[in-house]
Design an enzyme around this catalytic site. Structure first.
Site, PDB file in Angstrom:
ATOM      1  N   SER A 136      33.232  42.026  37.896  1.00  0.00           N
ATOM      2  CA  SER A 136      33.509  42.806  36.688  1.00  0.00           C
ATOM      3  C   SER A 136      33.469  41.870  35.488  1.00  0.00           C
ATOM      4  O   SER A 136      33.714  40.664  35.626  1.00  0.00           O
ATOM      5  CB  SER A 136      34.898  43.429  36.798  1.00  0.00           C
ATOM      6  OG  SER A 136      35.290  43.998  35.563  1.00  0.00           O
ATOM      7  N   TYR A 149      44.422  42.930  37.176  1.00  0.00           N
ATOM      8  CA  TYR A 149      43.024  43.201  37.533  1.00  0.00           C
ATOM      9  C   TYR A 149      42.111  42.032  37.158  1.00  0.00           C
ATOM     10  O   TYR A 149      41.254  41.632  37.936  1.00  0.00           O
ATOM     11  CB  TYR A 149      42.570  44.492  36.842  1.00  0.00           C
ATOM     12  CG  TYR A 149      41.165  44.916  37.167  1.00  0.00           C
ATOM     13  CD1 TYR A 149      40.782  45.197  38.473  1.00  0.00           C
ATOM     14  CD2 TYR A 149      40.203  45.048  36.163  1.00  0.00           C
ATOM     15  CE1 TYR A 149      39.484  45.591  38.772  1.00  0.00           C
ATOM     16  CE2 TYR A 149      38.914  45.444  36.448  1.00  0.00           C
ATOM     17  CZ  TYR A 149      38.556  45.709  37.758  1.00  0.00           C
ATOM     18  OH  TYR A 149      37.274  46.096  38.055  1.00  0.00           O
TER      19      TYR A 149
HETATM   20  C1  8X3 Z   1      35.837  47.415  35.006  1.00  0.00           C
HETATM   21  C2  8X3 Z   1      35.643  46.835  33.668  1.00  0.00           C
HETATM   22  O1  8X3 Z   1      36.627  46.692  31.323  1.00  0.00           O
HETATM   23  O2  8X3 Z   1      37.736  48.172  32.861  1.00  0.00           O
HETATM   24  O3  8X3 Z   1      35.633  46.524  36.036  1.00  0.00           O
HETATM   25  O4  8X3 Z   1      37.971  45.826  33.121  1.00  0.00           O
HETATM   26  S1  8X3 Z   1      37.064  46.880  32.734  1.00  0.00           S
END
Ligand code: 8X3
Length: 255
Positions: A136, A149
Site C-alpha cells: 500500500s 495500518y
Molecule cells: C489503502 C491506502 O490510503 O487507505 O491501502 O492507506 S490508504
C-alpha cells in the site's frame, strides 16, 4: 472439472472480494489456473466456478489452514499473490486498540509470511516463480490515525525487500504493488466497522478513485513479464491523488 496439468497456476489470497477477486479474474483470463483462497467459502466457490479455478478455504493467520492450502496446490506453483490484508480502525496512537493492531500485523505481515513460507518450495520448483505482495502507499508514508495500518504495511514492504535479498540465487521473483486510493466494496467499510458514512467520506468528491480492476490489471502485467524481469515495486494511485494527503475533491458548496 479436472485441472489440466499443463496450465500455469496461481494462488490469490483474500480472493473473496476487492483486489483479490479482480486479480483472480485477471489471471484466469491470462490462462492461469487460479486457486482462490479466502475464508468465505460461498464467495470463493462462486468465483472459482466463474473462472474455472479452485476454491480453497484458507485463513492466512492460521498455520494449519495455510498448510492445507499448500497441500491443495501441490508440488509446483507459478505465481503467488499475497493479497489478504486490511485495515482495522483509524484511531490515533493515543487511543489505539491493541487488538486491532495485532489483527493488522497478523494478516498483513504474519499471514503473508506463513503463506509465502508454505508455498515457496512449489514456487522454486516451477523454475520461474513469482511472489507478488499487495502492499500500500500506507507502506511508504505515515498519516494521522493510520499508524496501526501504516506500520503493518511498512512491514509488508520490508518483508518483500528482505525476501528478494534472501532469494537472490533462486528462480523466484519478488515484487510488491503499492496502491493508493482504491474504491472497493469492503476496505473502508471494514476499517470503520461498517460505518457507511465514514467509509463514503474516504472517497468523497473524488471523481475516479482506482478500482480493484485497475490494480488487478497492473498485477497481471507485473507477473507476466519475462522471467528475468523483476518489477521490484509499483506505486499506483488515481490521478486525483498526487500524494497521500493531496487529493483532488470536488465537493458541493455547503451554505
Ligand atoms: C489503502 C491506502 O490510503 O487507505 O491501502 O492507506 S490508504
Amino acid at each position: 472439472m479436472a485441472r489440466m496439468s499443463t496450465s500455469r497456476t496461481a494462488v490469490v489470497t483474500g480472493a473473496s472480494s476487492g483486489i483479490g477477486a479482480a486479480t483472480a479474474r485477471t489471471l484466469a483470463a491470462q490462462g492461469f489456473h487460479v486457486f482462490c483462497a479466502a475464508r468465505r467459502v460461498d464467495r470463493i466457490e462462486a468465483l472459482a466456478a466463474e473462472i474455472g479455478g479452485t476454491a480453497v478455504v484458507c485463513d492466512v493467520t492460521d498455520a494449519d489452514s495455510v498448510a492445507g492450502l499448500a497441500a491443495r496446490v501441490g508440488e509446483r506453483l507459478d505465481v503467488l499473490v499475497n493479497n489478504a490484508g486490511g485495515a482495522f480502525g483509524a484511531s490515533p496512537v493515543a487511543q489505539a486498540d491493541s487488538d486491532e493492531w495485532r489483527q493488522m500485523f497478523e494478516v498483513n505481515v504474519i499471514g503473508l509470511m506463513q503463506v509465502t513460507r508454505a508455498l515457496l518450495p512449489a514456487l522454486v520448483a516451477s523454475g520461474a516463480g513469482v511472489i507478488l505482495n499487495v502492499g500500500s502507499t500506507a507502506g511508504r508514508v505515515a498519516y494521522e490515525g493510520g499508524a496501526g495500518y501504516t506500520a503493518a504495511k511498512h512491514g509488508t514492504q520490508v518483508v518483500t525487500e528482505t525476501l528478494r535479498l534472501e532469494l537472490w540465487d533462486q528462480p523466484v521473483r519478488v515484487c510488491e504493488i503499492a496502491p493508493g486510493m482504491v474504491r472497493t466494496d469492503e476496505f473502508a467499510l471494514v476499517r470503520f466497522e461498517g460505518d457507511q458514512e465514514k467509509a463514503e467520506a474516504v472517497y468523497a468528491g473524488v471523481a475516479e478513485p482506482l478500482t480493484a480492476e485497475d490494480v488487478a490489471d497492473a498485477i497481471g502485467w507485473m507477473v507476466t513479464r519475462p522471467a528475468h524481469v523483476n518489477v521490484d515495486e509499483l506505486v499506483i494511485r488515481p490521478r486525483a491523488q498526487a500524494a497521500q494527503h493531496k487529493v483532488h475533491r470536488v465537493l458541493p458548496d455547503v451554505h
